[in-house]
Design an enzyme around this catalytic site. Structure first.
Site, mmCIF file in Angstrom:
data_model
loop_
_atom_site.group_PDB
_atom_site.id
_atom_site.type_symbol
_atom_site.label_atom_id
_atom_site.label_comp_id
_atom_site.label_asym_id
_atom_site.label_seq_id
_atom_site.Cartn_x
_atom_site.Cartn_y
_atom_site.Cartn_z
ATOM 1 N N ASN A 124 41.431 40.330 31.895
ATOM 2 C CA ASN A 124 41.605 38.621 31.861
ATOM 3 C C ASN A 124 39.829 37.942 31.923
ATOM 4 O O ASN A 124 39.671 37.332 31.802
ATOM 5 C CB ASN A 124 41.840 37.909 33.219
ATOM 6 C CG ASN A 124 41.822 38.173 33.997
ATOM 7 O OD1 ASN A 124 41.069 39.878 34.861
ATOM 8 N ND2 ASN A 124 41.971 38.045 35.161
ATOM 9 N N GLU A 126 41.467 44.770 44.283
ATOM 10 C CA GLU A 126 41.417 43.318 44.253
ATOM 11 C C GLU A 126 42.449 43.273 43.579
ATOM 12 O O GLU A 126 42.532 43.698 41.218
ATOM 13 C CB GLU A 126 39.942 42.614 43.685
ATOM 14 C CG GLU A 126 40.369 40.725 43.410
ATOM 15 C CD GLU A 126 40.516 39.979 43.007
ATOM 16 O OE1 GLU A 126 41.948 39.705 42.782
ATOM 17 O OE2 GLU A 126 40.560 39.553 41.523
ATOM 18 N N CYS A 166 43.521 35.504 38.943
ATOM 19 C CA CYS A 166 43.794 36.224 40.247
ATOM 20 C C CYS A 166 43.776 34.583 41.174
ATOM 21 O O CYS A 166 45.300 34.680 41.926
ATOM 22 C CB CYS A 166 43.144 37.371 40.564
ATOM 23 S SG CYS A 166 43.032 38.194 39.756
#
Length: 471
Positions: free
Chosen positions: A150, A246, A280
């Site tokens: 992303n 993450e 995210c």
């Protein structure tokens, strides 16, 4: 058609096995990428290990990172177009990511000059009056940087920049779907004069390379951004080696009754649809006080309907395709499941190939996938509340805990939320999606372990070594 190789020990290596890099808008093959196997992974680790035998002085690390930042700025349009093609990211957002990548490298360069330890008051211990002690930060060794699709450039910079600043060497494994930007980034570091072996690029699917990367005990640290399932597996396989993970979120925002419903409605919509919701910390859940609920919903719907979709390379485009049609179909199915279970569709919900309309749902339940899972699509839900404690409980009712946003003019409400919400970062009077590259970024619960941001990542990627002198 151009074929790109792996970057190992300062050399570009073409392999027989290749994989196509697909233009996410046209679905045409834009390039062919070399795929690494066991031999190439071993060679890359060999090169990373060999590089560490000739340490780079901190100022040299600074020089290389500064030059890389300058070269990235010079090649900014080339990189932005690559991001737009491989991610489907609107070109203006791709340019924004390049600017952030430059800043991340600059921050990392400065951090290379700030490697400090501290004095330890050893003389304060009985019988230690003749001793002094201090600590210093030393590199962990070889860092394996595994990046997602992303934000393939900036998240790579967030791993590679601090790793090099700390004196480590790097094994870099980008997402297969977005590896062209990785090739360009490695070319930039090569031009910047990074010594051979300090950065090694291996490309290929995570299912193929994952076990190879964790099996080599010479790798000392894993920095991974991706799904919770893969992160847990990596953590397990890494054993006693250190990790920074993450892993995503279903980020929540609270809009209290004293907030401006129009401005916050527009902002939440913007944060929900940026990068087709593939962020995210994308705005996914919004808890809005009943007093301003209707006005907020109206503003959000108006903003959603105004979003311009189309060719990512067009300057007017605000919403591009999702990473592939499979993911768009999954998100569409989640929306349909929610509606079938009683959710109300305020706008959107329709899919055309990899494009999913900006979508807003209300009348949702906490166990619906669009609420409790990470949808990673241009979709968000709006839930009314009457009591702030009720909203805080709802925010915390999640396996994730990356960031949350709170909109209020009340200092007491802001403080209560900051103290009670279980996330890595609470953003007051801005959305959960807010991030700058110099702040500590990371989560709790299944959102991960560790913190990004060059200053904080350097701490993760170094060991504290104690030196005691007896006079």
């Amino acid at each position: 058609m151009e074929k790109y190789g792996l970057f190992i020990a300062g050399k570009w290596i073409l392999t027989e096995e290749t994989t196509p890099l697909v233009n996410k808008y046209t679905n045409e093959t834009a390039a062919m990428l070399s795929v690494a196997g066991a031999k190439e992974v071993t060679a890359a680790v060999d090169a990373a290990q060999q590089a560490l035998k000739i340490p780079m002085e901190p100022y040299r690390r600074y020089e290389v990172l500064m030059k890389a930042a300058n070269l990235l700025e010079s090649d900014s349009e080339k990189m932005a177009r690559a991001l737009s093609i491989e991610v489907g990211k609107p070109i203006k957002d791709a340019r924004g990511e390049v600017k952030r990548g430059i800043q991340t490298l600059l921050l990392s360069a400065e951090q290379a000059k700030r490697m400090t330890g501290e004095m330890v008051p050893l003389a304060g211990a009985p019988g230690c009056g003749s001793r002094i002690a201090y600590t210093k930060r030393v590199p962990v060794g070889i860092v394996c940087a595994i990046t997602p699709f992303n934000f393939p450039l900036n998240l790579a910079c967030h791993k590679i920049g601090p790793a090099l600043a700390a004196g480590n060497s790097v094994l870099y494994k980008p997402a297969t779907a977005t590896s062209l930007s990785a090739v360009i980034l490695c070319e930039i570091f090569e031009k910047a004069g990074l010594p051979a072996g300090y950065l090694n690029l291996v490309m290929g699917s995570g299912s193929k390379l994952g076990d190879l990367l964790t099996a080599d005990e010479r790798i000392n640290f894993y920095s991974f951004t991706g799904s919770a399932a893969v992160g847990k597996m990596l953590h397990k396989n890494a054993g006693l080696r250190r990790v920074a993970l993450e892993l995503g979120s279903n980020s929540a925002n609270i809009v209290h009754g004293d907030a401006d419903p129009v401005k916050t409605g527009q902002l939440c919509a913007k944060y929900a649809f940026t990068n087709a919701g593939q962020v995210c910390i994308s705005c996914q859940r919004v808890y809005v006080h009943q007093a301003i609920y209707n006005a907020f919903c109206a503003a959000a719907v108006s903003a959603a309907k105004a979003v311009v979709s189309g060719d990512p390379l067009a300057d007017t485009t605000e919403l591009g395709p999702m990473i592939n049609e499979k993911e768009a179909i999954r998100a569409e199915e989640w929306i349909q499941e929610a509606v079938a279970a009683g959710a109300k569709l305020l706008t959107g919900g329709k899919r055309t190939h990899s494009y999913l309309e900006p979508t807003i749902l209300t009348n949702v339940q906490a166990d619906m996938k669009v609420v409790c899972n990470e949808i990673f699509a241009p979709v968000f839900v709006i839930v009314p509340y009457t009591d702030i404690n009720e909203a805080i409980v709802a925010v915390n009712d999640s396996v994730y805990g990356l960031q949350a946003g709170v909109f209020t003019n009340s200092l007491a409400i802001a403080h209560l939320c900051a103290e009670k919400i279980e996330v890595g970062g609470v953003i007051i009077n801005d959305g959960a999606t807010f991030r700058t590259d110099n702040m500590p970024y990371g989560g709790v619960k299944e959102s991960g372990i560790g913190r990004e941001g060059p200053e904080y990542a350097v701490r993760e990627m170094t060991e504290e070594k104690l030196i005691v002198l007896n006079f």
